[in-house]
Design a protein around this motif. Structure first.
Motif, PDB file in Angstrom:
ATOM      1  N   MET A   1      24.941  46.415  31.935  1.00 42.59           N
ATOM      2  CA  MET A   1      26.383  46.362  31.951  1.00 42.59           C
ATOM      3  C   MET A   1      26.838  45.355  33.010  1.00 42.59           C
ATOM      4  O   MET A   1      26.404  45.414  34.149  1.00 42.59           O
ATOM      5  CB  MET A   1      26.948  47.749  32.269  1.00 42.59           C
ATOM      6  N   GLU A   2      27.704  44.444  32.626  1.00 38.92           N
ATOM      7  CA  GLU A   2      28.206  43.429  33.539  1.00 38.92           C
ATOM      8  C   GLU A   2      29.440  43.919  34.284  1.00 38.92           C
ATOM      9  O   GLU A   2      30.223  44.698  33.768  1.00 38.92           O
ATOM     10  CB  GLU A   2      28.580  42.159  32.776  1.00 38.92           C
ATOM     11  N   LYS A   3      29.567  43.437  35.517  1.00 42.41           N
ATOM     12  CA  LYS A   3      30.758  43.704  36.335  1.00 42.41           C
ATOM     13  C   LYS A   3      31.416  42.363  36.624  1.00 42.41           C
ATOM     14  O   LYS A   3      30.731  41.374  36.900  1.00 42.41           O
ATOM     15  CB  LYS A   3      30.386  44.373  37.661  1.00 42.41           C
ATOM     16  N   ASN A   4      32.733  42.342  36.563  1.00 40.47           N
ATOM     17  CA  ASN A   4      33.491  41.143  36.882  1.00 40.47           C
ATOM     18  C   ASN A   4      34.275  41.368  38.160  1.00 40.47           C
ATOM     19  O   ASN A   4      34.897  42.409  38.332  1.00 40.47           O
ATOM     20  CB  ASN A   4      34.437  40.781  35.736  1.00 40.47           C
ATOM     21  N   LEU A   5      34.226  40.373  39.041  1.00 40.42           N
ATOM     22  CA  LEU A   5      34.922  40.423  40.324  1.00 40.42           C
ATOM     23  C   LEU A   5      35.587  39.079  40.581  1.00 40.42           C
ATOM     24  O   LEU A   5      35.184  38.069  40.009  1.00 40.42           O
ATOM     25  CB  LEU A   5      33.935  40.689  41.468  1.00 40.42           C
ATOM     26  N   ILE A   6      36.549  39.094  41.473  1.00 42.24           N
ATOM     27  CA  ILE A   6      37.111  37.847  41.971  1.00 42.24           C
ATOM     28  C   ILE A   6      36.740  37.765  43.441  1.00 42.24           C
ATOM     29  O   ILE A   6      37.032  38.674  44.221  1.00 42.24           O
ATOM     30  CB  ILE A   6      38.637  37.782  41.775  1.00 42.24           C
ATOM     31  N   CYS A   7      36.091  36.688  43.809  1.00 34.83           N
ATOM     32  CA  CYS A   7      35.632  36.511  45.180  1.00 34.83           C
ATOM     33  C   CYS A   7      36.822  36.329  46.113  1.00 34.83           C
ATOM     34  O   CYS A   7      37.775  35.620  45.787  1.00 34.83           O
ATOM     35  CB  CYS A   7      34.709  35.300  45.256  1.00 34.83           C
ATOM     36  N   ILE A   8      36.744  36.961  47.282  1.00 41.28           N
ATOM     37  CA  ILE A   8      37.816  36.861  48.277  1.00 41.28           C
ATOM     38  C   ILE A   8      37.348  36.135  49.548  1.00 41.28           C
ATOM     39  O   ILE A   8      38.025  36.171  50.566  1.00 41.28           O
ATOM     40  CB  ILE A   8      38.375  38.251  48.640  1.00 41.28           C
ATOM     41  N   CYS A   9      36.209  35.459  49.481  1.00 37.95           N
ATOM     42  CA  CYS A   9      35.666  34.787  50.666  1.00 37.95           C
ATOM     43  C   CYS A   9      36.464  33.553  51.064  1.00 37.95           C
ATOM     44  O   CYS A   9      36.466  33.158  52.222  1.00 37.95           O
ATOM     45  CB  CYS A   9      34.211  34.407  50.437  1.00 37.95           C
ATOM     46  N   CYS A  10      37.134  32.941  50.125  1.00 37.52           N
ATOM     47  CA  CYS A  10      37.944  31.756  50.417  1.00 37.52           C
ATOM     48  C   CYS A  10      39.079  31.680  49.385  1.00 37.52           C
ATOM     49  O   CYS A  10      39.095  32.456  48.426  1.00 37.52           O
ATOM     50  CB  CYS A  10      37.092  30.488  50.396  1.00 37.52           C
ATOM     51  N   PRO A  11      40.003  30.768  49.547  1.00 40.30           N
ATOM     52  CA  PRO A  11      41.132  30.673  48.610  1.00 40.30           C
ATOM     53  C   PRO A  11      40.756  30.263  47.189  1.00 40.30           C
ATOM     54  O   PRO A  11      41.567  30.387  46.269  1.00 40.30           O
ATOM     55  CB  PRO A  11      42.027  29.595  49.243  1.00 40.30           C
ATOM     56  N   ARG A  12      39.547  29.794  46.977  1.00 39.85           N
ATOM     57  CA  ARG A  12      39.128  29.334  45.641  1.00 39.85           C
ATOM     58  C   ARG A  12      39.195  30.464  44.607  1.00 39.85           C
ATOM     59  O   ARG A  12      39.527  30.238  43.460  1.00 39.85           O
ATOM     60  CB  ARG A  12      37.727  28.749  45.740  1.00 39.85           C
ATOM     61  N   GLY A  13      38.859  31.705  45.000  1.00 41.00           N
ATOM     62  CA  GLY A  13      38.949  32.860  44.101  1.00 41.00           C
ATOM     63  C   GLY A  13      38.048  32.771  42.884  1.00 41.00           C
ATOM     64  O   GLY A  13      38.500  32.972  41.747  1.00 41.00           O
ATOM     65  N   CYS A  14      36.793  32.484  43.086  1.00 43.10           N
ATOM     66  CA  CYS A  14      35.852  32.359  41.963  1.00 43.10           C
ATOM     67  C   CYS A  14      35.789  33.656  41.155  1.00 43.10           C
ATOM     68  O   CYS A  14      35.788  34.753  41.702  1.00 43.10           O
ATOM     69  CB  CYS A  14      34.454  32.030  42.482  1.00 43.10           C
ATOM     70  N   HIS A  15      35.713  33.500  39.839  1.00 46.04           N
ATOM     71  CA  HIS A  15      35.542  34.634  38.938  1.00 46.04           C
ATOM     72  C   HIS A  15      34.044  34.873  38.794  1.00 46.04           C
ATOM     73  O   HIS A  15      33.326  34.056  38.216  1.00 46.04           O
ATOM     74  CB  HIS A  15      36.194  34.354  37.587  1.00 46.04           C
ATOM     75  N   LEU A  16      33.597  35.985  39.340  1.00 53.76           N
ATOM     76  CA  LEU A  16      32.174  36.292  39.402  1.00 53.76           C
ATOM     77  C   LEU A  16      31.781  37.289  38.324  1.00 53.76           C
ATOM     78  O   LEU A  16      32.547  38.191  37.989  1.00 53.76           O
ATOM     79  CB  LEU A  16      31.827  36.881  40.775  1.00 53.76           C
ATOM     80  N   THR A  17      30.584  37.134  37.831  1.00 53.82           N
ATOM     81  CA  THR A  17      29.998  38.096  36.898  1.00 53.82           C
ATOM     82  C   THR A  17      28.653  38.521  37.470  1.00 53.82           C
ATOM     83  O   THR A  17      27.850  37.679  37.871  1.00 53.82           O
ATOM     84  CB  THR A  17      29.791  37.467  35.505  1.00 53.82           C
ATOM     85  N   VAL A  18      28.446  39.833  37.529  1.00 52.85           N
ATOM     86  CA  VAL A  18      27.190  40.381  38.030  1.00 52.85           C
ATOM     87  C   VAL A  18      26.544  41.157  36.891  1.00 52.85           C
ATOM     88  O   VAL A  18      27.160  42.057  36.318  1.00 52.85           O
ATOM     89  CB  VAL A  18      27.419  41.307  39.246  1.00 52.85           C
ATOM     90  N   ASP A  19      25.304  40.788  36.549  1.00 50.30           N
ATOM     91  CA  ASP A  19      24.634  41.491  35.449  1.00 50.30           C
ATOM     92  C   ASP A  19      23.844  42.694  35.961  1.00 50.30           C
ATOM     93  O   ASP A  19      23.832  42.978  37.162  1.00 50.30           O
ATOM     94  CB  ASP A  19      23.767  40.532  34.630  1.00 50.30           C
ATOM     95  N   GLU A  20      23.196  43.392  35.059  1.00 52.80           N
ATOM     96  CA  GLU A  20      22.474  44.619  35.402  1.00 52.80           C
ATOM     97  C   GLU A  20      21.313  44.376  36.360  1.00 52.80           C
ATOM     98  O   GLU A  20      20.838  45.285  37.029  1.00 52.80           O
ATOM     99  CB  GLU A  20      21.988  45.354  34.149  1.00 52.80           C
ATOM    100  N   ASN A  21      20.846  43.139  36.469  1.00 52.20           N
ATOM    101  CA  ASN A  21      19.769  42.782  37.398  1.00 52.20           C
ATOM    102  C   ASN A  21      20.298  42.291  38.738  1.00 52.20           C
ATOM    103  O   ASN A  21      19.542  41.769  39.548  1.00 52.20           O
ATOM    104  CB  ASN A  21      18.875  41.706  36.785  1.00 52.20           C
ATOM    105  N   MET A  22      21.609  42.443  38.933  1.00 50.83           N
ATOM    106  CA  MET A  22      22.299  41.998  40.147  1.00 50.83           C
ATOM    107  C   MET A  22      22.230  40.481  40.323  1.00 50.83           C
ATOM    108  O   MET A  22      22.214  39.961  41.434  1.00 50.83           O
ATOM    109  CB  MET A  22      21.773  42.714  41.396  1.00 50.83           C
ATOM    110  N   SER A  23      22.191  39.775  39.218  1.00 50.09           N
ATOM    111  CA  SER A  23      22.250  38.322  39.230  1.00 50.09           C
ATOM    112  C   SER A  23      23.725  37.929  39.129  1.00 50.09           C
ATOM    113  O   SER A  23      24.448  38.425  38.266  1.00 50.09           O
ATOM    114  CB  SER A  23      21.455  37.763  38.056  1.00 50.09           C
TER     115      SER A  23
END
Length: 117
Positions: A1-23
């Motif tokens: 199952m994939e999880k979607n996040l928005i990175c808050i480390c900088c103003p860029r706000g990358c749309h992140l996807t994390v798969d079941e293997n934590m990739s």
């Protein structure tokens, strides 16, 4: 199952996807990958609040955790902060609570409050 996040480390706000293997994919830099893994395995937050001040130029002083605390401890940290009452003067960086809840994190003042008589 994939999880979607928005990175808050900088103003860029990358749309992140994390798969079941934590990739992690979608990150522009390594900080985004670290953020995503940390957020899914052990989320932490900086806590900000205010505490009452007696005899000061302001009746409350803003405070924050010196470093992030585990997300599941936020309400307990707030309970400890709410017990505090300071006496002016207060300086930025003053330790308001040392080692709150034995988390190796101090609560510090984030503003100067002068003594008023």
């Amino acid at each position: 199952m994939e999880k979607n996040l928005i990175c808050i480390c900088c103003p860029r706000g990358c749309h992140l996807t994390v798969d079941e293997n934590m990739s992690v994919s979608g990150n522009f830099c390594p900080r985004g990958a670290k953020y995503a893994i940390d957020e899914l395995t052990h989320p932490t937050r900086i806590v900000t609040s205010t505490v009452k001040v007696n005899d000061g130029s302001y009746s409350v002083c803003s405070v924050k955790t010196a470093s992030p605390v585990p997300k599941e401890k936020i309400f307990e940290v707030m309970e400890e902060i709410n017990k505090v009452e300071l006496k002016a003067p207060v300086s930025i960086g003053d330790i308001v609570i040392k080692n709150v809840l034995n988390l190796s994190v101090d609560i510090i003042a984030t503003e100067n409050i002068e003594l008023v008589k």
